[in-house]
Design a protein around this motif. Structure first.
Motif, PDB file in Angstrom:
ATOM      1  N   GLU A 190       0.818  -1.213   0.000  1.00  0.00           N
ATOM      2  CA  GLU A 190       0.000   0.000   0.000  1.00  0.00           C
ATOM      3  C   GLU A 190       0.854   1.266   0.000  1.00  0.00           C
ATOM      4  O   GLU A 190       0.340   2.366   0.204  1.00  0.00           O
ATOM      5  N   GLY A 191       2.153   1.108  -0.235  1.00  0.00           N
ATOM      6  CA  GLY A 191       3.065   2.237  -0.104  1.00  0.00           C
ATOM      7  C   GLY A 191       2.985   3.234  -1.252  1.00  0.00           C
ATOM      8  O   GLY A 191       2.430   2.965  -2.312  1.00  0.00           O
ATOM      9  N   THR A 192       3.597   4.399  -1.017  1.00  0.00           N
ATOM     10  CA  THR A 192       3.605   5.488  -1.992  1.00  0.00           C
ATOM     11  C   THR A 192       5.020   6.004  -2.193  1.00  0.00           C
ATOM     12  O   THR A 192       5.754   6.235  -1.224  1.00  0.00           O
ATOM     13  N   LEU A 193       5.402   6.169  -3.454  1.00  0.00           N
ATOM     14  CA  LEU A 193       6.637   6.862  -3.802  1.00  0.00           C
ATOM     15  C   LEU A 193       6.276   8.279  -4.202  1.00  0.00           C
ATOM     16  O   LEU A 193       5.438   8.486  -5.084  1.00  0.00           O
ATOM     17  N   VAL A 194       6.883   9.252  -3.553  1.00  0.00           N
ATOM     18  CA  VAL A 194       6.647  10.659  -3.879  1.00  0.00           C
ATOM     19  C   VAL A 194       7.884  11.202  -4.587  1.00  0.00           C
ATOM     20  O   VAL A 194       8.975  11.240  -4.014  1.00  0.00           O
ATOM     21  N   LEU A 195       7.696  11.593  -5.841  1.00  0.00           N
ATOM     22  CA  LEU A 195       8.771  12.163  -6.643  1.00  0.00           C
ATOM     23  C   LEU A 195       8.566  13.661  -6.779  1.00  0.00           C
ATOM     24  O   LEU A 195       7.451  14.122  -6.999  1.00  0.00           O
ATOM     25  N   GLU A 196       9.646  14.401  -6.675  1.00  0.00           N
ATOM     26  CA  GLU A 196       9.630  15.818  -7.035  1.00  0.00           C
ATOM     27  C   GLU A 196      10.730  15.997  -8.061  1.00  0.00           C
ATOM     28  O   GLU A 196      11.897  15.694  -7.791  1.00  0.00           O
ATOM     29  N   LEU A 197      10.359  16.437  -9.260  1.00  0.00           N
ATOM     30  CA  LEU A 197      11.330  16.446 -10.348  1.00  0.00           C
ATOM     31  C   LEU A 197      10.966  17.488 -11.395  1.00  0.00           C
ATOM     32  O   LEU A 197       9.825  17.929 -11.480  1.00  0.00           O
ATOM     33  N   GLY A 198      11.961  17.842 -12.183  1.00  0.00           N
ATOM     34  CA  GLY A 198      11.720  18.708 -13.324  1.00  0.00           C
ATOM     35  C   GLY A 198      11.354  17.893 -14.540  1.00  0.00           C
ATOM     36  O   GLY A 198      11.864  16.790 -14.738  1.00  0.00           O
ATOM     37  N   LEU A 199      10.448  18.432 -15.368  1.00  0.00           N
ATOM     38  CA  LEU A 199      10.047  17.767 -16.602  1.00  0.00           C
ATOM     39  C   LEU A 199      10.396  18.652 -17.795  1.00  0.00           C
ATOM     40  O   LEU A 199      10.040  19.832 -17.826  1.00  0.00           O
ATOM     41  N   ALA A 200      11.090  18.058 -18.760  1.00  0.00           N
ATOM     42  CA  ALA A 200      11.447  18.795 -19.977  1.00  0.00           C
ATOM     43  C   ALA A 200      10.192  19.008 -20.824  1.00  0.00           C
ATOM     44  O   ALA A 200       9.354  18.107 -20.934  1.00  0.00           O
ATOM     45  N   PRO A 201      10.028  20.176 -21.441  1.00  0.00           N
ATOM     46  CA  PRO A 201       8.755  20.539 -22.086  1.00  0.00           C
ATOM     47  C   PRO A 201       8.581  20.085 -23.526  1.00  0.00           C
ATOM     48  O   PRO A 201       7.782  20.652 -24.248  1.00  0.00           O
ATOM     49  N   THR A 202       9.300  19.082 -24.002  1.00  0.00           N
ATOM     50  CA  THR A 202       9.054  18.602 -25.362  1.00  0.00           C
ATOM     51  C   THR A 202       7.957  17.548 -25.322  1.00  0.00           C
ATOM     52  O   THR A 202       7.684  16.954 -24.283  1.00  0.00           O
ATOM     53  N   GLY A 203       7.336  17.290 -26.451  1.00  0.00           N
ATOM     54  CA  GLY A 203       6.269  16.298 -26.506  1.00  0.00           C
ATOM     55  C   GLY A 203       6.767  14.894 -26.801  1.00  0.00           C
ATOM     56  O   GLY A 203       5.964  13.975 -26.958  1.00  0.00           O
ATOM     57  N   LYS A 204       8.072  14.702 -26.861  1.00  0.00           N
ATOM     58  CA  LYS A 204       8.630  13.413 -27.233  1.00  0.00           C
ATOM     59  C   LYS A 204       8.877  12.531 -26.010  1.00  0.00           C
ATOM     60  O   LYS A 204       9.001  13.012 -24.891  1.00  0.00           O
ATOM     61  N   ASN A 205       8.968  11.230 -26.271  1.00  0.00           N
ATOM     62  CA  ASN A 205       9.310  10.257 -25.238  1.00  0.00           C
ATOM     63  C   ASN A 205      10.830  10.173 -25.189  1.00  0.00           C
ATOM     64  O   ASN A 205      11.447   9.367 -25.891  1.00  0.00           O
ATOM     65  N   GLU A 206      11.444  11.024 -24.348  1.00  0.00           N
ATOM     66  CA  GLU A 206      12.902  11.099 -24.379  1.00  0.00           C
ATOM     67  C   GLU A 206      13.456  11.709 -23.095  1.00  0.00           C
ATOM     68  O   GLU A 206      12.732  12.342 -22.310  1.00  0.00           O
ATOM     69  N   TRP A 207      14.737  11.466 -22.883  1.00  0.00           N
ATOM     70  CA  TRP A 207      15.492  12.172 -21.848  1.00  0.00           C
ATOM     71  C   TRP A 207      16.153  13.368 -22.513  1.00  0.00           C
ATOM     72  O   TRP A 207      16.743  13.232 -23.596  1.00  0.00           O
ATOM     73  N   VAL A 208      16.071  14.519 -21.878  1.00  0.00           N
ATOM     74  CA  VAL A 208      16.597  15.741 -22.461  1.00  0.00           C
ATOM     75  C   VAL A 208      17.751  16.265 -21.610  1.00  0.00           C
ATOM     76  O   VAL A 208      17.608  16.412 -20.383  1.00  0.00           O
ATOM     77  N   ALA A 209      18.889  16.511 -22.252  1.00  0.00           N
ATOM     78  CA  ALA A 209      20.028  17.100 -21.548  1.00  0.00           C
ATOM     79  C   ALA A 209      19.751  18.581 -21.310  1.00  0.00           C
ATOM     80  O   ALA A 209      19.503  19.330 -22.251  1.00  0.00           O
ATOM     81  N   VAL A 210      19.768  18.978 -20.050  1.00  0.00           N
ATOM     82  CA  VAL A 210      19.446  20.357 -19.668  1.00  0.00           C
ATOM     83  C   VAL A 210      20.637  20.973 -18.949  1.00  0.00           C
ATOM     84  O   VAL A 210      21.176  20.396 -18.000  1.00  0.00           O
ATOM     85  N   ARG A 211      21.058  22.135 -19.438  1.00  0.00           N
ATOM     86  CA  ARG A 211      22.165  22.846 -18.826  1.00  0.00           C
ATOM     87  C   ARG A 211      21.674  23.592 -17.587  1.00  0.00           C
ATOM     88  O   ARG A 211      20.731  24.369 -17.646  1.00  0.00           O
ATOM     89  N   ARG A 212      22.290  23.299 -16.448  1.00  0.00           N
ATOM     90  CA  ARG A 212      21.993  24.007 -15.204  1.00  0.00           C
ATOM     91  C   ARG A 212      23.154  24.942 -14.895  1.00  0.00           C
ATOM     92  O   ARG A 212      24.156  24.962 -15.603  1.00  0.00           O
ATOM     93  N   SER A 213      23.046  25.703 -13.797  1.00  0.00           N
ATOM     94  CA  SER A 213      24.108  26.653 -13.468  1.00  0.00           C
ATOM     95  C   SER A 213      25.403  25.958 -13.078  1.00  0.00           C
ATOM     96  O   SER A 213      26.489  26.523 -13.230  1.00  0.00           O
ATOM     97  N   ILE A 214      25.293  24.700 -12.580  1.00  0.00           N
ATOM     98  CA  ILE A 214      26.481  24.010 -12.088  1.00  0.00           C
ATOM     99  C   ILE A 214      26.891  22.815 -12.942  1.00  0.00           C
ATOM    100  O   ILE A 214      28.015  22.332 -12.842  1.00  0.00           O
TER     101      ILE A 214
END
Length: 210
Positions: free
Chosen positions: A110-134
Motif C-alpha cells: 500500500e506504499g507510496t513513492l513521492v517524486l519531485e522532479l523537473g520535466l522537460a517541455p518537449t512532446g517526445k518520449n525522451e530524456w533531455v540534456a538540460v544545462r543548469r548553473s552548475i
C-alpha cells in the motif's frame, strides 16, 4: 541563500499522506528537514540517506531520534517502507529508470513513492540534456515519465516550488502499485448495462461476467 531549498513551501506542495505509524524513507535527505517532519507527523520509523557525510551529520544533530545514513541509493536500507520520498534528486542518478523501479520494489503493498522532479517541455518520449548553473543533467519529458511509470498507478499532483535558477518547472508525482478493480453494474433489464459495458470496457478488452 543562493541554492537553498525552500523546504517548508516544498512540503506543502508534496502533499504527503498521513505518516502516523508509517515507515518513512527520504532518499537524498540532505539535512533531514522532511525526516523531521515525518517524525513530527507520527511515523513509526524514519530513515534518511544521503551521500554527503557532512549533511548527514547535521541532520543527525537536528533530529537525533531519526536514523541517518551516509550512503548512496545503490544500497537501500533493509525492509519495506510505507512512504519513500525522492525530492530534487532523480536527475543525479546514472540510471534514473532503474532507480525508480528500485524504489518501487522497496515499498509495501500500500506504499507510496513521492517524486519531485523537473520535466522537460518537449512532446517526445525522451530524456533531455538540460544545462543548469552548475552542470548538465538529463531530465524526462512527461511522455518519458509516463513510459517509465507505466507499470504503476501514478498521478501528477501539481507544481512544486520554483526556485531561482531552476531551468525547468518542477512537479510532484505520487506513484503506487497497481490494484485490481471490479465494477459492478446493477440495474433492471434493458436499462443499458450492456451498451455501457461495451463503451467503457470493450476497447480495453477487459473481461466481463454477465
Amino acid at each position: 541563500l543562493k541554492g537553498a531549498s525552500e523546504s517548508l513551501a516544498k512540503l506543502r506542495c508534496l502533499r504527503l499522506p498521513s505518516l502516523q505509524g508509517k515507515r518513512f524513507l527520504d532518499v537524498g535527505c540532505n539535512e533531514g528537514f522532511f525526516c523531521g517532519y515525518a517524525e513530527f507527523d507520527g511515523a513509526s520509523e524514519v530513515i534518511g540517506i544521503d551521500r554527503s557525510s557532512a549533511a548527514v551529520a547535521r541532520a543527525q544533530a537536528r533530529f537525533p531520534s531519526c536514523q541517518f545514513l551516509a550512503q548512496s541509493w545503490d544500497q537501500l536500507p533493509e525492509g519495506k517502507f510505507d512512504l519513500i520520498l525522492l525530492a530534487s534528486a532523480l536527475h543525479y542518478a546514472s540510471d534514473q529508470e532503474a532507480l525508480i523501479h528500485q524504489l518501487m520494489d522497496a515499498l509495501t503493498e500500500e506504499g507510496t513513492l513521492v517524486l519531485e522532479l523537473g520535466l522537460a517541455p518537449t512532446g517526445k518520449n525522451e530524456w533531455v540534456a538540460v544545462r543548469r548553473s552548475i552542470d548538465e543533467r538529463l531530465f524526462p519529458t512527461r511522455a518519458k515519465l509516463a513510459a517509465v511509470l507505466d507499470p504503476y498507478a501514478w498521478k501528477i499532483i501539481g507544481h512544486s516550488v520554483q526556485q531561482a535558477g531552476d531551468p525547468l518547472a518542477r512537479y510532484v508525482v505520487h506513484v503506487r502499485r497497481r490494484k485490481p478493480f471490479v465494477f459492478l453494474m446493477l440495474a433492471t433489464s434493458a436499462s443499458g448495462k450492456t451498451m455501457l459495458r461495451r463503451r467503457l470496457f470493450g476497447r480495453a478488452k477487459l473481461p466481463s461476467v454477465s
